[in-house]
Scaffold this motif. Structure first.
Motif, PDB file in Angstrom:
ATOM      1  N   VAL A  25       0.838  -1.203   0.000  1.00  0.00           N
ATOM      2  CA  VAL A  25       0.000   0.000   0.000  1.00  0.00           C
ATOM      3  C   VAL A  25       0.874   1.254   0.000  1.00  0.00           C
ATOM      4  CG1 VAL A  25      -1.629   1.358   1.372  1.00  0.00           C
ATOM      5  CG2 VAL A  25      -1.986  -1.095   1.096  1.00  0.00           C
ATOM      6  N   LEU A 136      -4.744  -2.238  -6.335  1.00  0.00           N
ATOM      7  CA  LEU A 136      -5.467  -2.090  -5.077  1.00  0.00           C
ATOM      8  C   LEU A 136      -6.515  -3.184  -4.921  1.00  0.00           C
ATOM      9  CD1 LEU A 136      -6.007   1.795  -4.985  1.00  0.00           C
ATOM     10  CD2 LEU A 136      -4.458   0.456  -3.551  1.00  0.00           C
ATOM     11  N   TYR A 140      -5.964  -5.517  -1.326  1.00  0.00           N
ATOM     12  CA  TYR A 140      -6.888  -5.525  -0.184  1.00  0.00           C
ATOM     13  C   TYR A 140      -7.847  -6.703  -0.268  1.00  0.00           C
ATOM     14  CZ  TYR A 140      -5.558  -0.786   1.162  1.00  0.00           C
ATOM     15  OH  TYR A 140      -4.870   0.323   1.571  1.00  0.00           O
ATOM     16  N   GLY A 148      -9.535   0.609   1.360  1.00  0.00           N
ATOM     17  CA  GLY A 148      -8.323   0.778   0.570  1.00  0.00           C
ATOM     18  C   GLY A 148      -8.463   1.859  -0.477  1.00  0.00           C
ATOM     19  N   ASN A 152      -6.302   5.476  -0.881  1.00  0.00           N
ATOM     20  CA  ASN A 152      -5.739   5.954  -2.136  1.00  0.00           C
ATOM     21  C   ASN A 152      -6.248   7.361  -2.462  1.00  0.00           C
ATOM     22  OD1 ASN A 152      -4.234   5.142  -4.719  1.00  0.00           O
ATOM     23  ND2 ASN A 152      -6.207   5.787  -5.526  1.00  0.00           N
TER      24      ASN A 152
END
Length: 464
Positions: A25, A136, A140, A148, A152
């Protein structure tokens, strides 16, 4: 991470293990933050850059245009490449290109050398943004995907918020070259973390269509060039030629990819009602943002009498509140339909834009600030849920294509918004700023309707 055995419209359910999730991440957010920050930071410093390389104010705008044009033209080809090679490889390659180009931007000695380096930097940024959302989706677990997406969006919002401040801070003790050179150590750190932690996603079996990539780039690139030429009063013959090239590229692309299992111009995904409505929602919302962010400095400085420095502070509540609300909305979208959250958010944004359009001379900082905050809250409530809706309404096998649509919807909306600002000022110079804000009010309202329509789209399919 293979997609075998997964339902068609569901992401990989488990995500990464915790020891890899957090570094992955950080790597993804760091790279996307740099690509976003690079836009915000250079806009503030354009006068300084122009003085440093001996360019005129009219010509130095190509430092921005070269970057944006390269991104718009290559987002979908890179997204398609992500399906064939795997998003991880495209992301790492894009990050390497972005870092090297940033180094050359920092070493540039003239406008042509800087513009060329910015084109290459835009190519790297396009590769990063084209596969950001699909990474992503696999980083996640499904139960935390909305959270998530919110993180972002938080990073993107912070990058826009801190861009002008960071640019001023760097220029206070260093030359403009460091606006680009700062990306080098940050990019190397992101590369190291990404190479060790990003998920391996099974690539598609179909080959990459290089001819389609060229045609797709021509379609979007020449369309944007024609739009820019039109609003800047370019010669009619030139505009017509650019539109003709774009049209020819579009027709040839459509014929070449007819029946393709994963077309570069994702017509297959637009047959999914929730996906199509989510993309339309994004274009409307980012068009509103483009209208506002370009028109507001003119309104605040020329009509309300604020200085350039004060204008920066007065606009700050918008992106600052976006960053906070995006994180909250991302968490809520794991439990509440994104169509409802996005619709309510864009309705609030529409009201905020109308309130800004009604500002009168003598308005206090508080009067302006709360209106900016309302717009930021509305936009923040749209962004993360809409991103989740776009990604989860597409089949896992087309995640890279969906990720490309996410990025291109944003850029198309922002480009359209900026073009409409130029048109409004050309036709209605004295009232151009207010007209832009009223147009933004209308686009946000249209986006709210499109978002709400997702609640009723095709029963039996994955709803947004």
């Amino acid at each position: 991470m293979s997609d075998k055995g997964l339902p068609a419209t569901m992401p990989a359910p488990d995500g990464l293990p915790r020891n890899k999730l957090i570094p992955a991440v950080i790597a993804v957010c760091l790279a996307v933050g740099m690509a976003t920050l690079d836009t915000a930071i250079i806009n503030t410093a354009l006068p300084t850059v122009a003085g440093g390389i001996g360019a005129t104010p009219a010509s130095v705008i190509w430092v921005v245009n070269a970057y944006q044009l390269a991104m718009v033209a290559t987002l979908l080809p890179f997204a398609s490449l992500g399906e064939v090679l795997g998003p991880r490889r495209v992301y790492l390659g894009g990050l390497l290109v972005f870092v090297v180009a940033s180094l050359f931007c920092g070493l540039a000695w003239s406008l042509p050398s800087l513009a060329i380096a910015r084109v290459v930097q835009g190519l790297g940024a396009a590769a990063l943004m084209s596969v950001n959302a699909v990474l992503l989706r696999h980083i996640y677990p499904f139960a935390r995907l909305g959270r998530g997406m919110g993180i972002n969006s938080l990073v993107v919002g912070l990058a826009f918020t801190l861009g002008p401040t960071l640019a001023s801070a760097i220029l206070s003790f260093a030359s403009w070259h460091w606006l680009f050179l700062i990306n080098v150590p940050l990019g190397l750190l992101a590369m190291w973390m990404a190479s060790r932690n990003l998920p391996l996603i099974e690539p598609a079996s179909h080959p990459y269509d290089r001819t389609a990539a060229v045609l797709c780039s021509g379609l979007f690139g020449f369309t944007v060039l024609a739009l820019s030429s039109g609003v800047q009063g370019g010669h009619g013959v030139l505009i017509g030629a650019e539109l003709a090239v774009a049209l020819i590229c579009g027709v040839l692309l459509g014929r070449r990819q007819a029946g393709h299992p994963a077309p570069m111009l994702a017509v297959d995904l637009y047959r999914l009602p929730v996906f199509a409505l989510s993309s339309l929602t994004a274009v409307c919302a980012f068009c509103t943002q483009g209208l506002a962010f370009v028109a507001l400095p003119f309104l605040l400085q020329e009509q309300l009498g604020h200085s350039q420095v004060a204008t920066g502070y007065l606009i700050t509540p918008w992106p600052a509140v976006v960053a906070v609300m995006a994180l909250i909305a991302g968490r809520l979208s794991d439990r509440i339909a994104p169509g409802l959250l996005g619709g309510l958010g864009l309705l609030v944004l529409s009201l905020g834009m109308g309130a800004l359009a009604l500002l009168e001379p003598g308005a206090s900082a508080l009067d302006i600030g709360w209106r900016m905050a309302v717009c930021g809250a509305g936009f923040g409530f749209f962004q993360s849920p809409n991103l989740k809706a776009l990604m989860t309404s597409a089949p896992v096998s087309r995640s890279s294509g969906a990720s490309g649509v996410v990025a291109s919807s944003r850029l198309v909306g922002q480009t359209l918004g900026a073009a409409l600002v130029a048109l409004c000022f050309h036709l209605f110079s004295s009232a151009g700023a207010q007209l832009c804000l009223w147009l933004g009010c209308g686009f946000a309202l249209a986006g709210a309707v499109a978002s709400g329509a997702r609640l009723y789209a095709v029963p039996g399919r994955s709803r947004a």
